[in-house]
Scaffold this motif. Structure first.
Motif, PDB file in Angstrom:
ATOM      1  N   ASP A 191      39.232 -37.686 -48.219  1.00 12.97           N
ATOM      2  CA  ASP A 191      38.701 -36.497 -49.110  1.00 12.97           C
ATOM      3  C   ASP A 191      38.126 -37.187 -50.454  1.00 12.97           C
ATOM      4  O   ASP A 191      36.878 -37.055 -50.647  1.00 12.97           O
TER       5      ASP A 191
ATOM      6  N   GLY B 192      34.806 -39.008 -48.595  1.00 16.81           N
ATOM      7  CA  GLY B 192      33.932 -37.902 -48.770  1.00 16.81           C
ATOM      8  C   GLY B 192      33.173 -38.013 -49.971  1.00 16.81           C
ATOM      9  O   GLY B 192      32.162 -37.378 -49.995  1.00 16.81           O
TER      10      GLY B 192
ATOM     11  N   SER C 143      41.254 -30.148 -48.033  1.00 12.71           N
ATOM     12  CA  SER C 143      39.707 -30.148 -48.075  1.00 12.71           C
ATOM     13  C   SER C 143      38.854 -29.789 -49.247  1.00 12.71           C
ATOM     14  O   SER C 143      38.997 -28.678 -49.690  1.00 12.71           O
TER      15      SER C 143
ATOM     16  N   THR D 149      35.443 -33.292 -48.476  1.00 14.39           N
ATOM     17  CA  THR D 149      34.930 -32.960 -46.974  1.00 14.39           C
ATOM     18  C   THR D 149      34.208 -31.780 -46.789  1.00 14.39           C
ATOM     19  O   THR D 149      33.419 -31.721 -46.181  1.00 14.39           O
TER      20      THR D 149
END
Length: 626
Positions: free
Chosen positions: A179, A183, A231, A234
């Motif tokens: 993440d 991400g 999350s 992401t």
């Protein structure tokens, strides 16, 4: 320790490259004639979305494993490398100035990435007892079945699969890398890709050094309410990819079969990360189609038909995750259908009046963090420069209102944390689309004096201030967390000894502080993250004594119970003093849960007195309740 760190640092970059490779294949299969020459950022976003859909199939069929993940990543890397070799001539478009600026930009980005490879300060109330165990459970069993977990009930499991891509070669120490690291880099790539590196026919934007600096400042300045490893970035990746995809789709191809599949995959991917993302992604697509129908002034039936087909495609792509959630927690869509959630435990909506709900909404909208979204929406309404940004911004606002009205047991900070990925994606999409629109109007920053001598000044300031400051901060973070672990090696060995005291293949219930240390392939292990909230019918009995609890366990084929020392100082969540305090002084959601925590602790300790304790170590006890 340096060797494993370097390996995971490189493995994370390979996972990112694999997303690019799988995104390229997905583009070639679905929409090669709709979107030409996609950049690496949007390819990585598509690759993450396709991986989430494929991960649902693997998890449903219990095929997730470390070996499968390594093979999947390496195939994706080979696809990406092959694509780079085929198009290596495109790198010649870069000027010396762009290369220099690129190197300068890479320093703060990679220092940030390096700082999150290793363990961060985790949320012991979320990560230690839920999110980290989810990763271990998925890698050990190939799937994600946890019928007693509220956090499992509230998520399809896509983010866990993404974390497993990193965890397959590492451990819980690297759970934040997907993440906050991968991400983060993909988000930058998606923003960067909005501006082209060369002027192809029909291209109206081109990347200048100043664009690169501005984009870097955007991605470094994003407010990230990162409480745990769930999350966040992401989600930002998928929503930015949805914006870029809608923006790139030619108007004449919007109703095509290819666009239906591409948008459907992205909506399903967003939903797989967090269930409430489904509302935002679906609403964004709906608003975009309706906007298109409004601008065409005709073909409304065609737009509605396309919208319905996109919805069906999304459901088809999300179906494996929905089926797995039903298998695990008894519902396809929570909280619309409660599944294993017990009716006497309210997890979201508090008993408040309509006026109190309205005041809560006002509190949310009056937060400075929401002002940026409202300003972004106003800019789009005034200038009407980008339909995709408008759809995403309006969807973000509406989702925030819905989450606020539903989740009244929460507070302002928590609400913002749940909606931040969508809000940030909306703000960023508005900003970069406005810069592009201004460029097209010949009134962007390139036409100002700063684009000549001023540009060099800005670059010099950027190099001399931001880069060393950011790099020093990240180096300090690495040093600060270098010896921090979620659980030392001795702790892992202790959990192994505890588990080995229970016969293999027997099912046991555990209320311990680090359940990610279990071997889920050896035993079926029942965990509980929120007592009172979730359990299969007829539900765990509370407030009726330890005998009823034992009878329920036996009826569920649970033969053993493992508990820690609930009176031990320094432990998190399963701590009697904590819940005695919350019972009197905690916020509403904690006051409601406190009696259930305290009753479960008391009943388990009573079972330890009534039934044989077959193993005991460091305050942990294994109880044979057969």
């Amino acid at each position: 320790m340096l060797g494993p760190y370097i390996f995971q640092f490189l493995w994370g970059l390979l996972v990112l490259l694999a997303f690019v490779g799988w995104g390229h294949i997905g583009h070639r299969l679905i929409a090669p004639n709709l979107i030409h020459k996609p950049d690496w950022g949007i390819l990585a976003g598509w690759g993450m979305a396709f991986s989430l859909i494929g991960g649902g199939l693997l998890a449903l069929t219990a095929l997730v494993s470390r070996e499968v993940i390594v093979i999947y990543v390496l195939i994706g890397v080979s696809l990406a490398v092959h694509n780079v070799i085929r198009h290596q001539n495109q790198l010649r478009c870069l000027t010396k100035r762009q290369v220099l600026v690129g190197v300068c930009i890479a320093v703060p980005l990679m220092s940030h990435y390096a700082a999150v490879v290793h363990m961060q300060a985790n949320s012991c109330a979320d990560d230690a007892i839920a999110y980290f165990p989810f990763i271990t459970r998925m890698l050990d069993t190939g799937t994600l079945v946890d019928p007693y977990s509220l956090r499992r009930l509230a998520a399809y499991g896509g983010h866990t699969f993404l974390q497993a891509l990193v965890g397959a070669t590492g451990s819980e120490e690297n759970a934040y890398l997907m993440d906050r690291g991968i991400g983060f880099l993909i988000s930058f790539g998606i923003i960067l890709g909005y501006f082209k590196c060369r002027s192809d026919p029909g291209t109206v934007y081109s990347l200048t050094p100043l664009h690169g600096i501005i984009i870097t400042l955007i991605i470094l300045a994003i407010p990230l309410p990162l409480l745990n490893s769930a999350s966040h970035l992401t989600g930002l990746v998928i929503f930015l990819t949805l914006f870029r995809t809608l923006d790139l789709l030619p108007r004449e191809g919007l109703r095509s079969f290819q666009s239906v599949w591409l948008i459907g995959v992205l909506v399903a991917a967003a939903a797989s990360l967090r269930i409430h993302y489904l509302f935002a992604a679906a609403l964004c697509g709906t608003l975009y189609y309706l906007y298109d129908a409004y601008e065409r002034r005709s073909g409304v039936i065609g737009s509605i038909r396309t919208l319905l087909l996109t919805g069906l495609t999304s459901l088809a792509c999300l179906a494996p995750w929905m089926a797995l959630l039903y298998k695990s927690s008894g519902t396809f869509l929570y909280p619309l259908f409660p599944g294993n959630h017990r009716s006497n435990f309210e997890a979201f909506a508090g008993d408040i009046s309509l006026s109190e709900r309205m005041l809560f909404v006002v509190d949310i909208l009056s937060e400075p963090r929401m002002w940026f979204l409202l300003v972004a929406l106003a800019v789009i309404v005034v200038y009407r420069h980008n339909r995709a940004a408008f759809a995403l911004s309006l969807a973000a606002l509406l989702m925030t209102l819905v989450v606020t009205l539903v989740f009244t047991l929460s507070d302002v900070d928590n609400i913002h944390r749940y909606v931040a990925p969508v809000i940030n994606a909306a703000i960023i999409s508005t900003l970069i689309s406005f810069v592009g629109w201004s460029y097209q109007r010949r009134s962007d920053l390139r036409s100002l004096p700063v684009s000549t001598g001023g540009c060099r000044t800005v670059i010099a300031i950027f190099v001399l201030t931001l880069i060393p400051i950011k790099a020093a901060y990240d180096i300090h973070r690495v040093n600060g967390y270098w010896h921090v672990t979620a659980l030392p090696a001795e702790g892992h060995l202790m959990y192994k000894r505890i588990q080995e005291s229970i016969p293999a293949d027997e099912t046991f219930f555990a209320m311990v502080f680090h359940p990610f240390a279990w071997n889920y392939s050896r035993n079926e292990i029942i965990g509980i993250d929120t007592p009172g909230a979730v359990s299969p019918d007829p539900g765990i009995p509370y407030f009726v004594g330890s005998g009823a609890l034992r009878d329920y366990f036996v009826a569920q084929s649970i033969s053993f119970a493992v508990i820690g020392d609930f009176n031990q100082r320094g432990v998190c969540l399963y701590n009697r003093r904590l819940w005695q305090f919350n019972l009197e002084h905690g916020m509403q959601i904690w006051k409601q849960g406190a009696p259930f925590y305290l009753d479960m602790m008391s009943n388990l300790e009573a079972l330890a007195k009534e039934y044989p304790v077959i193993y005991e170590e460091a305050g942990f006890r294994v109880i044979d309740i057969r």
